[in-house]
Design an enzyme around this catalytic site. Structure first.
Site, PDB file in Angstrom:
ATOM      1  N   ALA A 136     -65.130 -22.148 -83.703  1.00 12.87           N
ATOM      2  CA  ALA A 136     -65.641 -23.286 -84.638  1.00 12.87           C
ATOM      3  C   ALA A 136     -66.959 -23.826 -84.193  1.00 12.87           C
ATOM      4  O   ALA A 136     -67.028 -23.637 -83.006  1.00 12.87           O
ATOM      5  CB  ALA A 136     -64.447 -24.303 -84.975  1.00 12.87           C
ATOM      6  N   GLY A 146     -61.807 -20.151 -82.837  1.00  8.30           N
ATOM      7  CA  GLY A 146     -61.767 -19.762 -84.610  1.00  8.30           C
ATOM      8  C   GLY A 146     -62.182 -18.446 -84.610  1.00  8.30           C
ATOM      9  O   GLY A 146     -61.787 -17.823 -85.736  1.00  8.30           O
ATOM     10  N   GLU A 160     -58.952 -16.534 -83.997  1.00  8.68           N
ATOM     11  CA  GLU A 160     -58.119 -16.937 -85.155  1.00  8.68           C
ATOM     12  C   GLU A 160     -58.575 -16.008 -86.399  1.00  8.68           C
ATOM     13  O   GLU A 160     -57.792 -15.539 -87.210  1.00  8.68           O
ATOM     14  CB  GLU A 160     -58.277 -18.442 -85.506  1.00  8.68           C
ATOM     15  CG  GLU A 160     -57.442 -19.011 -84.164  1.00  8.68           C
ATOM     16  CD  GLU A 160     -57.636 -20.570 -84.128  1.00  8.68           C
ATOM     17  OE1 GLU A 160     -58.814 -20.846 -84.406  1.00  8.68           O
ATOM     18  OE2 GLU A 160     -56.733 -21.183 -84.028  1.00  8.68           O
ATOM     19  N   GLU A 194     -59.860 -23.486 -76.465  1.00 10.55           N
ATOM     20  CA  GLU A 194     -60.047 -24.787 -76.797  1.00 10.55           C
ATOM     21  C   GLU A 194     -59.768 -25.905 -75.876  1.00 10.55           C
ATOM     22  O   GLU A 194     -60.024 -26.850 -75.979  1.00 10.55           O
ATOM     23  CB  GLU A 194     -59.000 -25.149 -78.220  1.00 10.55           C
ATOM     24  CG  GLU A 194     -59.564 -24.201 -79.445  1.00 10.55           C
ATOM     25  CD  GLU A 194     -59.018 -22.865 -79.457  1.00 10.55           C
ATOM     26  OE1 GLU A 194     -58.742 -22.405 -78.470  1.00 10.55           O
ATOM     27  OE2 GLU A 194     -59.418 -22.293 -80.631  1.00 10.55           O
TER      28      GLU A 194
HETATM   29  N1  COA Z   1     -70.413 -23.678 -81.612  1.00  3.65           N
HETATM   30  C1  COA Z   1     -71.434 -23.927 -81.758  1.00  3.65           C
HETATM   31  N2  COA Z   1     -72.649 -23.229 -80.978  1.00  3.65           N
HETATM   32  C2  COA Z   1     -72.234 -22.476 -80.415  1.00  3.65           C
HETATM   33  C3  COA Z   1     -70.926 -22.020 -80.047  1.00  3.65           C
HETATM   34  C4  COA Z   1     -69.946 -22.660 -80.761  1.00  3.65           C
HETATM   35  N3  COA Z   1     -68.644 -22.393 -80.748  1.00  3.65           N
HETATM   36  N4  COA Z   1     -70.800 -20.976 -79.188  1.00  3.65           N
HETATM   37  C5  COA Z   1     -72.011 -20.787 -78.886  1.00  3.65           C
HETATM   38  N5  COA Z   1     -72.948 -21.559 -79.497  1.00  3.65           N
HETATM   39  C6  COA Z   1     -74.529 -21.561 -79.258  1.00  3.65           C
HETATM   40  C7  COA Z   1     -74.882 -21.988 -77.904  1.00  3.65           C
HETATM   41  O1  COA Z   1     -74.608 -23.436 -78.035  1.00  3.65           O
HETATM   42  C8  COA Z   1     -76.039 -21.755 -77.859  1.00  3.65           C
HETATM   43  O2  COA Z   1     -76.984 -22.445 -78.620  1.00  3.65           O
HETATM   44  P1  COA Z   1     -78.432 -22.770 -78.074  1.00  3.65           P
HETATM   45  O3  COA Z   1     -79.279 -21.251 -77.964  1.00  3.65           O
HETATM   46  O4  COA Z   1     -79.090 -23.469 -79.098  1.00  3.65           O
HETATM   47  O5  COA Z   1     -78.287 -23.581 -76.583  1.00  3.65           O
HETATM   48  C9  COA Z   1     -75.926 -20.159 -78.305  1.00  3.65           C
HETATM   49  O6  COA Z   1     -74.829 -20.294 -79.369  1.00  3.65           O
HETATM   50  C10 COA Z   1     -75.825 -19.285 -77.447  1.00  3.65           C
HETATM   51  O7  COA Z   1     -74.677 -19.518 -76.624  1.00  3.65           O
HETATM   52  P2  COA Z   1     -74.864 -19.530 -74.979  1.00  3.65           P
HETATM   53  O8  COA Z   1     -73.766 -20.559 -74.506  1.00  3.65           O
HETATM   54  O9  COA Z   1     -76.123 -19.889 -74.440  1.00  3.65           O
HETATM   55  O10 COA Z   1     -74.522 -18.146 -74.602  1.00  3.65           O
HETATM   56  P3  COA Z   1     -73.700 -17.594 -73.209  1.00  3.65           P
HETATM   57  O11 COA Z   1     -74.027 -15.898 -73.252  1.00  3.65           O
HETATM   58  O12 COA Z   1     -74.289 -18.084 -72.177  1.00  3.65           O
HETATM   59  O13 COA Z   1     -72.234 -17.806 -73.561  1.00  3.65           O
HETATM   60  C11 COA Z   1     -70.057 -18.201 -74.873  1.00  3.65           C
HETATM   61  C12 COA Z   1     -71.470 -17.124 -74.672  1.00  3.65           C
HETATM   62  C13 COA Z   1     -69.267 -17.538 -76.126  1.00  3.65           C
HETATM   63  C14 COA Z   1     -69.190 -17.874 -73.542  1.00  3.65           C
HETATM   64  C15 COA Z   1     -70.321 -19.491 -74.753  1.00  3.65           C
HETATM   65  O14 COA Z   1     -71.371 -19.808 -75.814  1.00  3.65           O
HETATM   66  C16 COA Z   1     -69.155 -20.272 -75.229  1.00  3.65           C
HETATM   67  O15 COA Z   1     -68.320 -20.592 -74.299  1.00  3.65           O
HETATM   68  N6  COA Z   1     -69.195 -20.829 -76.414  1.00  3.65           N
HETATM   69  C17 COA Z   1     -68.087 -21.596 -76.954  1.00  3.65           C
HETATM   70  C18 COA Z   1     -66.721 -21.072 -77.077  1.00  3.65           C
HETATM   71  C19 COA Z   1     -65.717 -21.717 -77.465  1.00  3.65           C
HETATM   72  O16 COA Z   1     -65.243 -22.732 -76.835  1.00  3.65           O
HETATM   73  N7  COA Z   1     -65.203 -21.828 -78.608  1.00  3.65           N
HETATM   74  C20 COA Z   1     -64.010 -22.348 -79.192  1.00  3.65           C
HETATM   75  C21 COA Z   1     -64.555 -23.595 -80.015  1.00  3.65           C
HETATM   76  S1  COA Z   1     -63.226 -24.417 -80.650  1.00  3.65           S
END
Ligand code: COA
Length: 259
Positions: A66, A111, A114, A134
């Site tokens: 999400a 999400g 999911e 989460e």
């Molecule tokens: N919601 C909003 N934005 C998200 C996102 C999310 N769930 N996941 C990634 N993004 C965005 C990042 O903020 C970043 O934006 P920016 O370029 O404006 O800073 C962009 O996507 C790229 O992500 P980044 O974290 O820089 O890539 P990465 O390769 O270093 O890491 C992940 C990838 C997926 C491991 C990491 O983005 C992450 O942990 N995301 C959240 C996952 C999560 O907790 N999901 C459950 C949510 S309930």
């Protein structure tokens, strides 16, 4: 509805739906959820489809969860409503009469995992990563993760993934039964389409009724065995059944009409 975050492409009665927010790793914001709801509740039932492939834009992510940037507003309330809306969307996908196959082309987190689990089948690229992280944010999975992950991989492993927030690889997800097939990265949509083509050659009512009966096992207030008995009875009253049985006896390929 004008889709802004979903990209739709229909070829030979197969709809390819791409969640198109590559810069945010295709995170599910409120608008995307609204579009998915409309798509599965209103749009797809009106189309004559063999199935739907669901994927994410770009090579890196299916859906990274999400949209966390929209989460802040939940701190003042609204979290329960958000989870309920998410459940409604994912049940609409799970209850689709045509098969929905997730082509998991990268991160399927929160999400995203999911969403993939609400689809009927999951094809994952070799580089795909799955997880329910989460608890890292101080919340729990809210779009059905605590329930559907158990259905796929059992309570022990599901508990471990959700409590530790660990990510697992595509091959581990396959070993656990979360993923149906692991394919070369970049071929996820092609492979998902091939499965729908195979399913599309069967009787469409039989496919819809199979989905309904399997779902019934997990649905509160439904008796899966009774659902199967009734659904079996319905399929025997179709033209498709006459055609399928005749084709077998006549040693030819069945040509189903979906009636
Ligand atoms: N919601 C909003 N934005 C998200 C996102 C999310 N769930 N996941 C990634 N993004 C965005 C990042 O903020 C970043 O934006 P920016 O370029 O404006 O800073 C962009 O996507 C790229 O992500 P980044 O974290 O820089 O890539 P990465 O390769 O270093 O890491 C992940 C990838 C997926 C491991 C990491 O983005 C992450 O942990 N995301 C959240 C996952 C999560 O907790 N999901 C459950 C949510 S309930």
């Amino acid at each position: 509805m004008d889709y802004t975050n979903l990209q739709l492409e229909e070829n030979e009665n197969i709809l390819i739906v791409t969640i198109n927010r590559e810069k945010a790793l295709n995170a599910l914001n409120a608008r995307t959820m609204q579009e998915l709801m409309y798509l599965f509740s209103n749009d797809i039932p009106e189309r004559s489809l063999k199935g739907v492939v669901l994927t994410g834009a770009g090579p890196k992510s299916f859906v990274a969860g999400a949209d966390i940037t929209e989460f802040m507003s939940m701190a003042d309330g609204g979290g329960q409503e958000m989870a309920q809306r998410g459940h409604d969307v994912f049940f609409a996908i799970e209850r689709s009469k045509v098969p929905v196959v997730a082509a998991v082309n990268g991160f399927a987190l929160g999400g995203g995992c999911e969403l993939a689990m609400s689809c009927h089948l999951r094809i994952a690229g070799e580089h795909a990563r799955f997880g329910q992280p989460e608890v890292n944010l101080g919340i729990i999975p809210g779009y059905g993760g605590t329930q559907r992950l158990i259905q796929y991989i059992g309570k022990g492993k599901a508990m471990e993934l959700m409590l530790t927030a660990d990510m697992i690889s595509a091959s581990e997800a396959w070993q656990l039964g979360l993923v149906n097939k692991v394919v070369a990265s970049g071929t996820e949509v092609e492979e998902a389409t091939a499965i729908i083509q195979k399913i599309g050659a069967k009787g469409p009512i039989a496919i819809a009724k199979t989905i309904e009966a399997v779902n019934a096992y997990f649905e509160e207030g439904k008796n899966g065995f009774q659902t199967e008995v009734e659904a079996f009875g319905e399929t025997t009253r179709t033209q498709d059944f006459k055609e399928g049985a005749s084709a077998f006896v006549e040693k030819r390929k069945a040509n189903f009409s979906g009636k």
